[in-house]
Design a protein around this motif. Structure first.
Motif, PDB file in Angstrom:
ATOM      1  N   VAL A 208      11.089  35.693  29.688  1.00 18.88           N
ATOM      2  CA  VAL A 208      11.033  36.374  28.390  1.00 18.88           C
ATOM      3  C   VAL A 208      11.895  37.637  28.427  1.00 18.88           C
ATOM      4  O   VAL A 208      12.680  37.917  27.502  1.00 18.88           O
ATOM      5  N   THR A 209      11.772  38.387  29.503  1.00 21.62           N
ATOM      6  CA  THR A 209      12.602  39.591  29.662  1.00 21.62           C
ATOM      7  C   THR A 209      14.079  39.229  29.688  1.00 21.62           C
ATOM      8  O   THR A 209      14.913  39.918  29.069  1.00 21.62           O
ATOM      9  N   ALA A 210      14.421  38.154  30.391  1.00 18.14           N
ATOM     10  CA  ALA A 210      15.828  37.739  30.490  1.00 18.14           C
ATOM     11  C   ALA A 210      16.377  37.323  29.126  1.00 18.14           C
ATOM     12  O   ALA A 210      17.507  37.668  28.764  1.00 18.14           O
ATOM     13  N   VAL A 211      15.577  36.593  28.345  1.00 19.15           N
ATOM     14  CA  VAL A 211      16.031  36.142  27.019  1.00 19.15           C
ATOM     15  C   VAL A 211      16.274  37.332  26.097  1.00 19.15           C
ATOM     16  O   VAL A 211      17.317  37.428  25.433  1.00 19.15           O
ATOM     17  N   ILE A 212      15.317  38.245  26.049  1.00 18.17           N
ATOM     18  CA  ILE A 212      15.439  39.378  25.124  1.00 18.17           C
ATOM     19  C   ILE A 212      16.582  40.302  25.543  1.00 18.17           C
ATOM     20  O   ILE A 212      17.432  40.678  24.706  1.00 18.17           O
ATOM     21  N   LEU A 213      16.629  40.687  26.820  1.00 16.30           N
ATOM     22  CA  LEU A 213      17.683  41.601  27.259  1.00 16.30           C
ATOM     23  C   LEU A 213      19.055  40.939  27.216  1.00 16.30           C
ATOM     24  O   LEU A 213      20.054  41.573  26.874  1.00 16.30           O
ATOM     25  N   GLY A 214      19.110  39.647  27.568  1.00 15.35           N
ATOM     26  CA  GLY A 214      20.393  38.935  27.508  1.00 15.35           C
ATOM     27  C   GLY A 214      20.925  38.874  26.087  1.00 15.35           C
ATOM     28  O   GLY A 214      22.124  39.062  25.845  1.00 15.35           O
ATOM     29  N   ARG A 215      20.043  38.633  25.142  1.00 12.62           N
ATOM     30  CA  ARG A 215      20.468  38.590  23.734  1.00 12.62           C
ATOM     31  C   ARG A 215      20.959  39.958  23.280  1.00 12.62           C
ATOM     32  O   ARG A 215      21.995  40.082  22.628  1.00 12.62           O
ATOM     33  N   GLU A 216      20.217  41.022  23.588  1.00 12.20           N
ATOM     34  CA  GLU A 216      20.593  42.357  23.132  1.00 12.20           C
ATOM     35  C   GLU A 216      21.940  42.783  23.713  1.00 12.20           C
ATOM     36  O   GLU A 216      22.822  43.279  22.991  1.00 12.20           O
ATOM     37  N   LEU A 217      22.122  42.598  25.009  1.00  5.05           N
ATOM     38  CA  LEU A 217      23.385  42.997  25.636  1.00  5.05           C
ATOM     39  C   LEU A 217      24.538  42.112  25.166  1.00  5.05           C
ATOM     40  O   LEU A 217      25.657  42.586  24.948  1.00  5.05           O
ATOM     41  N   GLY A 218      24.264  40.821  24.992  1.00  2.00           N
ATOM     42  CA  GLY A 218      25.319  39.907  24.555  1.00  2.00           C
ATOM     43  C   GLY A 218      25.799  40.208  23.142  1.00  2.00           C
ATOM     44  O   GLY A 218      27.011  40.208  22.876  1.00  2.00           O
ATOM     45  N   ILE A 219      24.888  40.476  22.221  1.00  8.38           N
ATOM     46  CA  ILE A 219      25.276  40.778  20.837  1.00  8.38           C
ATOM     47  C   ILE A 219      26.013  42.119  20.763  1.00  8.38           C
ATOM     48  O   ILE A 219      26.978  42.275  19.997  1.00  8.38           O
ATOM     49  N   THR A 220      25.583  43.083  21.559  1.00  9.17           N
ATOM     50  CA  THR A 220      26.295  44.370  21.582  1.00  9.17           C
ATOM     51  C   THR A 220      27.731  44.189  22.057  1.00  9.17           C
ATOM     52  O   THR A 220      28.672  44.743  21.473  1.00  9.17           O
ATOM     53  N   LEU A 221      27.917  43.415  23.108  1.00  8.07           N
ATOM     54  CA  LEU A 221      29.266  43.139  23.602  1.00  8.07           C
ATOM     55  C   LEU A 221      30.085  42.364  22.577  1.00  8.07           C
ATOM     56  O   LEU A 221      31.276  42.634  22.377  1.00  8.07           O
ATOM     57  N   LEU A 222      29.438  41.416  21.898  1.00  4.76           N
ATOM     58  CA  LEU A 222      30.136  40.617  20.886  1.00  4.76           C
ATOM     59  C   LEU A 222      30.626  41.497  19.736  1.00  4.76           C
ATOM     60  O   LEU A 222      31.729  41.306  19.214  1.00  4.76           O
ATOM     61  N   ARG A 223      29.837  42.459  19.332  1.00  9.77           N
ATOM     62  CA  ARG A 223      30.251  43.363  18.255  1.00  9.77           C
ATOM     63  C   ARG A 223      31.481  44.174  18.652  1.00  9.77           C
ATOM     64  O   ARG A 223      32.364  44.423  17.830  1.00  9.77           O
ATOM     65  N   PHE A 224      31.529  44.597  19.904  1.00 11.03           N
ATOM     66  CA  PHE A 224      32.702  45.335  20.360  1.00 11.03           C
ATOM     67  C   PHE A 224      33.945  44.442  20.403  1.00 11.03           C
ATOM     68  O   PHE A 224      35.055  44.898  20.138  1.00 11.03           O
ATOM     69  N   LEU A 225      33.770  43.162  20.710  1.00 10.29           N
ATOM     70  CA  LEU A 225      34.912  42.259  20.803  1.00 10.29           C
ATOM     71  C   LEU A 225      35.535  41.964  19.442  1.00 10.29           C
ATOM     72  O   LEU A 225      36.746  41.769  19.338  1.00 10.29           O
ATOM     73  N   VAL A 226      34.719  41.926  18.389  1.00 15.04           N
ATOM     74  CA  VAL A 226      35.235  41.590  17.060  1.00 15.04           C
ATOM     75  C   VAL A 226      35.401  42.814  16.173  1.00 15.04           C
ATOM     76  O   VAL A 226      35.627  42.674  14.969  1.00 15.04           O
ATOM     77  N   ILE A 227      35.290  44.013  16.746  1.00 13.84           N
ATOM     78  CA  ILE A 227      35.385  45.224  15.933  1.00 13.84           C
ATOM     79  C   ILE A 227      36.758  45.359  15.295  1.00 13.84           C
ATOM     80  O   ILE A 227      36.926  45.987  14.250  1.00 13.84           O
ATOM     81  N   ARG A 228      37.782  44.759  15.909  1.00 15.93           N
ATOM     82  CA  ARG A 228      39.128  44.829  15.337  1.00 15.93           C
ATOM     83  C   ARG A 228      39.239  44.050  14.030  1.00 15.93           C
ATOM     84  O   ARG A 228      40.124  44.310  13.213  1.00 15.93           O
ATOM     85  N   TYR A 229      38.350  43.098  13.834  1.00 20.15           N
ATOM     86  CA  TYR A 229      38.377  42.301  12.602  1.00 20.15           C
ATOM     87  C   TYR A 229      37.384  42.801  11.563  1.00 20.15           C
ATOM     88  O   TYR A 229      37.521  42.476  10.387  1.00 20.15           O
ATOM     89  N   GLY A 230      36.387  43.559  11.982  1.00 20.26           N
ATOM     90  CA  GLY A 230      35.391  44.063  11.058  1.00 20.26           C
ATOM     91  C   GLY A 230      34.083  44.358  11.773  1.00 20.26           C
ATOM     92  O   GLY A 230      33.970  44.182  12.995  1.00 20.26           O
TER      93      GLY A 230
END
Length: 306
Positions: A208-230
């Motif tokens: 449960v800890t792995a799912v929640i923390l993995g999702r939070e860190l992954g989405i944060t990284l994803l937002r930084f990757l697409v920040i150039r587009y919006g």
């Protein structure tokens, strides 16, 4: 003998200086000239009284050498007073307006650059509460109900400040670069600390800890990757996920037994489902945002080449 008086009548007070020997026609001519000069000077004076006008009047505006609209240095033919008042008022108004605008710009720059505002102080408080929460959570072996209650209080304060600091920053224009970086770090830090402590104590499965923390860190990284587009905006599902996670983790932090212990299990199950569902939705939004951004760039390049 009529030439000199007539010439004198062409001056600013020529109508009063006409001598006794002046011919009636010359006197009338002098009066007309004085009247014309007064009217022209009145126009020049009227132009002078308009603040901020720094242009010269036309050639026919002044009869005695041409007054300047920015404030004539000679006396006004009609009043005998200087006409610098309009130009001075104009300059004073411009300076005052410039000072006010400059003050507003400086004040805005200070507010924008200031780190010590209410929103950032709440974020700093949340960061300070992370080690305090861990110490309280693990105090006296980690299973003391009293210590767990204090840990829950620290966690609750951190979650409440998370609800208010972003709202205050947007409402009162307190958004700063520090807040943009520190706020998500504080959010992930307090939640991550709680999940790791619970799993380390055996109260919550590690997956449960792995799912929640993995999702939070992954989405944060994803937002930084697409920040150039919006920017990927926070959805209602994401806000509901955050609220559910906070309630579920808070219930696990407390030493609950009986029906409440069963209830917290189901609340955490809902939080996990929302975590996964909103994570997949953010991934979909990121893909669409990147595709649209690439299409817009290609269209702009084609227009430039054409």
């Amino acid at each position: 003998m009529t030439g000199a008086p007539a010439s004198a009548a062409g001056g600013p007070s020529g109508a009063r200086r006409a001598g006794p020997g002046t011919a009636p026609g010359a006197a009338a001519s002098g009066a007309a000239s004085a009247s014309g000069s007064g009217a022209a000077s009145g126009l020049a004076s009227g132009a002078v009284e308009r603040p901020g006008m720094l242009r010269r009047t036309g050639p026919g505006a002044g009869a005695g050498g041409g007054s300047r609209a920015a404030g004539a240095r000679g006396p006004d033919p009609g009043t005998g007073r200087g006409t610098d008042d309009g130009g001075a008022a104009g300059r004073e108004g411009v300076q005052r307006g410039g000072a006010q605008r400059g003050g507003k710009i400086v004040a805005a720059a200070v507010d924008q650059a200031s780190v010590w505002n209410v929103a950032n102080l709440l974020t700093m408080l949340r960061l300070v509460l992370v080690p305090v929460f861990v110490a309280l959570m693990l105090g006296n072996g980690g299973y003391d109900p009293a210590w767990r209650s204090f840990a829950w209080a620290a966690f609750a304060v951190a979650m409440i400040t998370d609800l208010f600091d972003g709202h205050l920053a947007r409402t009162y224009n307190l958004v700063t670069d520090f807040g943009k970086i520190a706020d998500p770090i504080a959010d992930k830090a307090i939640m991550g600390a709680a999940l790791i402590c619970l799993s380390a104590l055996g109260d919550l499965p590690w997956w449960v800890t792995a799912v929640i923390l993995g999702r939070e860190l992954g989405i944060t990284l994803l937002r930084f990757l697409v920040i150039r587009y919006g920017v990927i905006p926070a959805s209602r599902g994401g806000k509901l996920k955050t609220l559910t996670q906070g309630v579920a983790v808070g219930m696990y932090v407390l030493a609950l037994t009986g029906p409440l212990a069963t209830l917290r299990f189901w609340v955490m199950a809902v939080a996990v489902v929302l975590t996964v569902a909103t994570g997949l939705d953010y991934v979909k939004q990121a893909i669409v945002l990147r595709r649209e951004g690439i299409a817009e760039r290609e269209a702009a390049l084609k227009e430039t080449d054409a």
